[in-house]
Write an enzyme that holds these catalytic residues in place. Structure first.
Site, mmCIF file in Angstrom:
data_model
loop_
_atom_site.group_PDB
_atom_site.id
_atom_site.type_symbol
_atom_site.label_atom_id
_atom_site.label_comp_id
_atom_site.label_asym_id
_atom_site.label_seq_id
_atom_site.Cartn_x
_atom_site.Cartn_y
_atom_site.Cartn_z
ATOM 1 N N GLU A 37 0.824 -1.211 0.000
ATOM 2 C CA GLU A 37 0.000 0.000 0.000
ATOM 3 C C GLU A 37 0.860 1.263 0.000
ATOM 4 O O GLU A 37 0.552 2.229 -0.670
ATOM 5 C CB GLU A 37 -0.957 0.001 1.206
ATOM 6 C CG GLU A 37 -2.115 -0.961 1.056
ATOM 7 C CD GLU A 37 -2.977 -0.664 -0.171
ATOM 8 O OE1 GLU A 37 -3.017 0.493 -0.625
ATOM 9 O OE2 GLU A 37 -3.594 -1.599 -0.700
ATOM 10 N N TYR A 120 -6.066 6.720 4.413
ATOM 11 C CA TYR A 120 -6.253 5.727 3.349
ATOM 12 C C TYR A 120 -5.532 4.413 3.702
ATOM 13 O O TYR A 120 -6.121 3.330 3.629
ATOM 14 C CB TYR A 120 -5.746 6.246 1.984
ATOM 15 C CG TYR A 120 -5.602 5.088 1.036
ATOM 16 C CD1 TYR A 120 -6.740 4.534 0.442
ATOM 17 C CD2 TYR A 120 -4.367 4.471 0.822
ATOM 18 C CE1 TYR A 120 -6.653 3.404 -0.350
ATOM 19 C CE2 TYR A 120 -4.272 3.340 0.031
ATOM 20 C CZ TYR A 120 -5.412 2.819 -0.560
ATOM 21 O OH TYR A 120 -5.324 1.695 -1.316
ATOM 22 N N ASP A 138 -8.999 5.912 -2.645
ATOM 23 C CA ASP A 138 -7.748 6.321 -3.287
ATOM 24 C C ASP A 138 -8.124 7.064 -4.571
ATOM 25 O O ASP A 138 -9.306 7.291 -4.845
ATOM 26 C CB ASP A 138 -6.838 5.110 -3.551
ATOM 27 C CG ASP A 138 -7.286 4.306 -4.752
ATOM 28 O OD1 ASP A 138 -8.479 4.399 -5.127
ATOM 29 O OD2 ASP A 138 -6.458 3.593 -5.331
#
Ligand code: SF4
Length: 291
Positions: A37, A120, A138
């Protein structure tokens, strides 16, 4: 409860169209998902894949990375760009090792308290590693929702509360389905509803998409940021850092001076790297990656 008209078609589309990425496999560890990520935030999948594989081979757990100097993380980051992410990942590994017995926390609030983990990433790790129910927003998801639901080609420059509320209202009730919905919308944005050339003919929600149904009206919002890189301070910083990454020894100043002619810009870039903690100015006048 959510009332989501897109979930059935998008989940079915994902079932047959998702890319087989190693951090999405059932045996992917929470740490490997966290690393992916952070890498994927500003770098495309094709460039992340080999870097992620090398990273996980060398540092399969947070404890492995935490044992090394942060400069090694910067060296391994190689050319992924925005190298402060390497320092943040290192700091995160240290915190996980020292405060959480080396296990990536599963609680959203705790994840958010880790160095370098924003809203996020905390939501993505809680969802993808632990199957929890969190809204994932995102750039890909924001674009799909802007088009399908709001009827505009691009979302606002910075995320708004309205977008967050919309994403939350669309979350499927069952946590495992919500987690899958999150990754499925991301994938649709990455593969079909792309920024410049959305392939509406291949889209599973084409019949429901407000922007498409309105005839794909042209964007009339504020100018969007370009992707210029050549000649920027960011390019100079990249060149300076590459010299340090490629050398196992500290580097003398002339080796850095050689990479960029404009003295003022070069010094500014070097100062920024030092300020960011990516470069250590040594007492003997040489420069090194952080220890
Ligand atoms: S129909 Fe086109 S614009 Fe709408 S969500 Fe699908 S790909 Fe995106």
């Amino acid at each position: 409860m959510s009332d989501n008209p897109y979930s059935t078609p998008i989940l079915a589309w994902y079932e047959t169209n998702a890319r087989d990425l190693p951090w999405r496999r059932p045996d992917a560890s929470p740490w490997s998902i966290l690393v992916s990520e952070i890498m994927l935030q500003q770098t495309p999948v094709v460039r992340v894949l080999p870097a992620w594989e090398a990273w996980m081979e060398r540092w399969p757990t947070p404890a492995h990375l935490a044992k090394e100097p942060s400069g090694e993380a910067v060296r391994m980051w190689n050319r992924l760009g925005y190298p402060r992410r390497a320092l943040r990942l290192h700091a995160c590994a240290v915190a996980i090792t020292e405060e959480y017995d080396g296990e990536v926390p599963d609680d959203h609030t705790t994840l958010l308290s880790l160095p370098g983990i924003g809203a996020y990433t905390a939501a993505a790790v809680a969802s993808f590693a632990y199957g929890q129910r969190h809204a994932i927003l995102d750039t890909n998801v924001r674009r799909v929702l802007a088009r399908a639901e709001t009827g505009i080609e691009y979302p606002p420059k910075t995320q708004t509360k309205v977008e967050t509320a919309l994403a939350e209202s669309l979350l499927p009730a069952l946590p495992s389905v919500a987690a899958r919905w999150g990754v499925a919308v991301m994938e649709l944005g990455a593969l079909v509803c792309t920024a410049r050339a959305p392939r509406c003919a291949d889209c599973p929600i084409a019949g429901q998409c407000a922007w498409r149904l309105a005839g794909r009206p042209a964007y009339d919002g504020p100018p969007r940021r370009g992707q210029t890189y050549a000649g920027t301070d960011r390019q100079v910083r990249g060149k300076l850092l590459a010299v340090l990454r490629d050398s196992m020894e500290p580097v003398a100043k002339p080796a850095l001076d050689a990479v960029w002619d404009d003295h003022v810009q070069r010094e500014r870039a070097l100062d920024a790297l030092i300020d960011d903690g990516l470069v250590d100015p040594l007492d003997d006048g040489r420069f090194a990656l952080p220890g």
